[in-house]
Write an enzyme that holds these catalytic residues in place. Structure first.
Site, PDB file in Angstrom:
ATOM      1  N   ARG A 174       0.868  -1.176   0.000  1.00 42.51           N
ATOM      2  CA  ARG A 174       0.000   0.000   0.000  1.00 42.51           C
ATOM      3  C   ARG A 174       0.905   1.225   0.000  1.00 42.51           C
ATOM      4  O   ARG A 174       1.971   1.215   0.625  1.00 42.51           O
ATOM      5  CB  ARG A 174      -0.901   0.031   1.244  1.00 42.51           C
ATOM      6  CG  ARG A 174      -2.116  -0.873   1.148  1.00 42.51           C
ATOM      7  CD  ARG A 174      -3.126  -0.354   0.116  1.00 42.51           C
ATOM      8  NE  ARG A 174      -4.304  -1.202  -0.033  1.00 42.51           N
ATOM      9  CZ  ARG A 174      -4.430  -2.211  -0.906  1.00 42.51           C
ATOM     10  NH1 ARG A 174      -3.433  -2.514  -1.718  1.00 42.51           N
ATOM     11  NH2 ARG A 174      -5.550  -2.900  -0.981  1.00 42.51           N
ATOM     12  N   GLU A 195      -4.510   7.574  -4.718  1.00 46.78           N
ATOM     13  CA  GLU A 195      -4.662   7.053  -6.081  1.00 46.78           C
ATOM     14  C   GLU A 195      -6.024   7.443  -6.633  1.00 46.78           C
ATOM     15  O   GLU A 195      -7.017   7.265  -5.933  1.00 46.78           O
ATOM     16  CB  GLU A 195      -4.512   5.530  -6.084  1.00 46.78           C
ATOM     17  CG  GLU A 195      -3.104   5.077  -5.725  1.00 46.78           C
ATOM     18  CD  GLU A 195      -2.993   3.574  -5.475  1.00 46.78           C
ATOM     19  OE1 GLU A 195      -4.031   2.896  -5.520  1.00 46.78           O
ATOM     20  OE2 GLU A 195      -1.882   3.104  -5.224  1.00 46.78           O
ATOM     21  N   HIS A 252      -1.079   0.723  -9.713  1.00 46.40           N
ATOM     22  CA  HIS A 252      -1.817  -0.245  -8.873  1.00 46.40           C
ATOM     23  C   HIS A 252      -2.397  -1.376  -9.741  1.00 46.40           C
ATOM     24  O   HIS A 252      -3.597  -1.658  -9.700  1.00 46.40           O
ATOM     25  CB  HIS A 252      -2.925   0.440  -8.073  1.00 46.40           C
ATOM     26  CG  HIS A 252      -3.363  -0.375  -6.882  1.00 46.40           C
ATOM     27  ND1 HIS A 252      -3.801   0.188  -5.713  1.00 46.40           N
ATOM     28  CD2 HIS A 252      -3.430  -1.720  -6.679  1.00 46.40           C
ATOM     29  CE1 HIS A 252      -4.129  -0.774  -4.853  1.00 46.40           C
ATOM     30  NE2 HIS A 252      -3.908  -1.943  -5.424  1.00 46.40           N
TER      31      HIS A 252
HETATM   32  P1  NAI Z   1      -1.347 -11.561   4.303  1.00 47.64           P
HETATM   33  O1  NAI Z   1      -2.287 -11.151   5.379  1.00 47.64           O
HETATM   34  O2  NAI Z   1      -1.347 -12.970   3.844  1.00 47.64           O
HETATM   35  O3  NAI Z   1       0.157 -11.195   4.743  1.00 47.64           O
HETATM   36  C1  NAI Z   1       0.523  -9.976   5.336  1.00 47.64           C
HETATM   37  C2  NAI Z   1       1.700 -10.262   6.255  1.00 47.64           C
HETATM   38  O4  NAI Z   1       2.178  -9.013   6.775  1.00 47.64           O
HETATM   39  C3  NAI Z   1       1.313 -11.137   7.446  1.00 47.64           C
HETATM   40  O5  NAI Z   1       2.146 -12.275   7.534  1.00 47.64           O
HETATM   41  C4  NAI Z   1       1.491 -10.218   8.648  1.00 47.64           C
HETATM   42  O6  NAI Z   1       1.934 -10.913   9.810  1.00 47.64           O
HETATM   43  C5  NAI Z   1       2.560  -9.258   8.123  1.00 47.64           C
HETATM   44  N1  NAI Z   1       2.649  -8.022   8.890  1.00 47.64           N
HETATM   45  C6  NAI Z   1       1.637  -7.343   9.501  1.00 47.64           C
HETATM   46  N2  NAI Z   1       2.145  -6.264  10.160  1.00 47.64           N
HETATM   47  C7  NAI Z   1       3.487  -6.279   9.947  1.00 47.64           C
HETATM   48  C8  NAI Z   1       4.544  -5.441  10.384  1.00 47.64           C
HETATM   49  N3  NAI Z   1       4.336  -4.393  11.172  1.00 47.64           N
HETATM   50  N4  NAI Z   1       5.800  -5.742   9.962  1.00 47.64           N
HETATM   51  C9  NAI Z   1       6.045  -6.820   9.162  1.00 47.64           C
HETATM   52  N5  NAI Z   1       5.076  -7.662   8.766  1.00 47.64           N
HETATM   53  C10 NAI Z   1       3.814  -7.406   9.142  1.00 47.64           C
HETATM   54  O7  NAI Z   1      -1.622 -10.552   3.093  1.00 47.64           O
HETATM   55  P2  NAI Z   1      -1.188 -10.750   1.579  1.00 47.64           P
HETATM   56  O8  NAI Z   1      -2.245 -11.456   0.839  1.00 47.64           O
HETATM   57  O9  NAI Z   1       0.187 -11.270   1.508  1.00 47.64           O
HETATM   58  O10 NAI Z   1      -1.224  -9.219   1.084  1.00 47.64           O
HETATM   59  C11 NAI Z   1      -0.330  -8.253   1.619  1.00 47.64           C
HETATM   60  C12 NAI Z   1      -0.771  -6.863   1.197  1.00 47.64           C
HETATM   61  O11 NAI Z   1      -0.571  -6.689  -0.212  1.00 47.64           O
HETATM   62  C13 NAI Z   1      -2.275  -6.603   1.384  1.00 47.64           C
HETATM   63  O12 NAI Z   1      -2.583  -6.211   2.699  1.00 47.64           O
HETATM   64  C14 NAI Z   1      -2.558  -5.514   0.382  1.00 47.64           C
HETATM   65  O13 NAI Z   1      -2.493  -4.256   1.020  1.00 47.64           O
HETATM   66  C15 NAI Z   1      -1.436  -5.658  -0.656  1.00 47.64           C
HETATM   67  N6  NAI Z   1      -1.981  -6.024  -1.970  1.00 47.64           N
HETATM   68  C16 NAI Z   1      -1.679  -5.242  -3.041  1.00 47.64           C
HETATM   69  C17 NAI Z   1      -2.155  -5.540  -4.294  1.00 47.64           C
HETATM   70  C18 NAI Z   1      -1.791  -4.719  -5.497  1.00 47.64           C
HETATM   71  O14 NAI Z   1      -2.464  -4.814  -6.516  1.00 47.64           O
HETATM   72  N7  NAI Z   1      -0.736  -3.931  -5.427  1.00 47.64           N
HETATM   73  C19 NAI Z   1      -3.064  -6.694  -4.502  1.00 47.64           C
HETATM   74  C20 NAI Z   1      -3.242  -7.516  -3.324  1.00 47.64           C
HETATM   75  C21 NAI Z   1      -2.744  -7.161  -2.098  1.00 47.64           C
END
Ligand code: NAI
Length: 335
Positions: A236, A265, A291
């Site tokens: 993000r 955005e 994005h």
């Molecule tokens: P997920 O929930 O599987 O993984 C997120 C990880 O971040 C978790 O393991 C969590 O423990 C960790 N985390 C939380 N707070 C943290 C911190 N302070 N320091 C380090 N790690 C921390 O989510 P997923 O599916 O891997 O997606 C991650 C992010 O990617 C989403 O939240 C979304 O914002 C972004 N995203 C972006 C997209 C795009 O088109 N650019 C599309 C899909 C997701």
């Protein structure tokens, strides 16, 4: 018959959703770009499907008279007020698994393009056809044996880690909330954030946007990175302080950045990374995409299908597959 509102992103007719919800609900597409455009239009909706072009604020939620669920057609749910929805007994759900591979591919693409000098070289050669050799692309480090640091070893972070290992990179991670042992399953050692920043040749961010991760990449943390390192952000926009990143790129404090997400955005002219990007300076190794990391035709169909199926489950009184605000749900007012 229930009424489902798709707040943004999709124009009518939303045939996929209408077919899936046939006999259960009618579907309206509102194409909003701002929460103010939802007021008065979603008040009587039984469920909302929300993409990433608008937010669902507490003001919008306060006016939802019969809404049972707000389903985010996507992963990140920082554009929905989870607490306000929970207090009114409205479940917020997401679709966590439609685009894991696409985002991991995109992160790798940004890393490879920055590291191999793709855009930098294109930019300079399109104007003058010389030097038509490796001098146009220098410096290019060898990637094999270099270290990728993953911040957030969740679904996308782990998929990115596995790809990087396929390129014979070393991978380390920082994730204080990881289920203990998962780092061992992936074979990715966990280190502190400062160690990750100091050791990584590529830092790739994959956290959700939370109060803890907002500006996790800032002037201080950028200052800990190697001057030869590349930053990739497909998470993000607001996890990065873009003023500090623009400064770090302009002064050569780090070697490059691949950025898919920005704090606002679409961005406006004043966004520091956009200003720097538009200078098209071949020395600045900055790649920006709008994005699009999540996107593939197949992924989009999966995302829409899974979001509509989640709505159908909740409207039928069945348990949702992925509720993300259980901590805020008031059981007395559960709808
Ligand atoms: P997920 O929930 O599987 O993984 C997120 C990880 O971040 C978790 O393991 C969590 O423990 C960790 N985390 C939380 N707070 C943290 C911190 N302070 N320091 C380090 N790690 C921390 O989510 P997923 O599916 O891997 O997606 C991650 C992010 O990617 C989403 O939240 C979304 O914002 C972004 N995203 C972006 C997209 C795009 O088109 N650019 C599309 C899909 C997701």
């Amino acid at each position: 018959m229930f009424r489902v509102c798709i707040t943004d992103f999709l124009a009518a007719p939303a045939t996929l959703e209408s077919d899936l919800l046939k006999g259960l609900a009618t579907v309206d597409c509102l194409l909003a770009h701002h929460p103010s455009e939802l007021l008065g239009r979603t008040d009587e909706a039984d469920a909302l499907i929300v993409f990433h072009e608008t937010s669902v604020t507490s003001e919008v939620i306060a006016r939802l008279n019969r809404c049972k669920a707000i389903v985010r057609g996507g992963v990140g749910y920082d554009n929905i007020d989870l607490e306000a929805a929970g207090a009114r007994g409205i479940r917020v759900c997401n679709v966590p698994d439609y685009g894991v591979d696409e985002v991991a591919d995109h992160a790798l693409m940004l890393m490879l393009a920055c590291s191999r000098g793709l855009v930098r070289t294109e930019r300079s050669l399109i104007h003058s056809l010389r030097p038509w050799d490796h001098h146009a692309v220098k410096p290019v480090p060898r990637l094999v044996g270099k270290t990728m640091g993953i911040i957030g070893l969740g679904r996308i972070g782990a998929a990115t880690a596995l790809r990087a290992r396929g390129l014979r990179m070393n991978v380390i991670a920082y994730d204080p909330h990881l289920r203990p042992g998962l780092d061992k399953v992936f074979g990715v050692p966990q280190v502190s954030l400062d160690t990750l920043l100091a050791q990584s040749d590529v830092v790739s961010v994959h956290t959700p946007l939370t109060p803890e991760t907002r500006h996790i990449i800032n002037a201080r943390t950028l200052g800990r990175m190697k001057p030869t390192a590349i930053l990739v952000n497909t998470a993000r926009g607001a996890v990065v302080d873009t003023h500090a990143l623009a400064e770090a790129l302009a002064t050569g404090r780090i070697a490059g950045a691949g950025i898919d997400v920005l704090p606002q955005e679409p961005p406006d002219e004043s966004e520091p990374l956009i200003r720097l990007w538009r200078q098209r300076d071949p020395v600045v190794n900055l790649i920006v995409t709008p994005h699009t990391a999540f996107f593939s035709e197949e992924g989009c169909v999966e995302m829409r299908t899974k979001a509509a199926e989640e709505v159908a489950r909740i409207l039928r009184g069945e348990a949702p597959r992925n509720c993300v605000n259980p901590q805020f749900l008031n059981p007395q007012s559960l709808r």
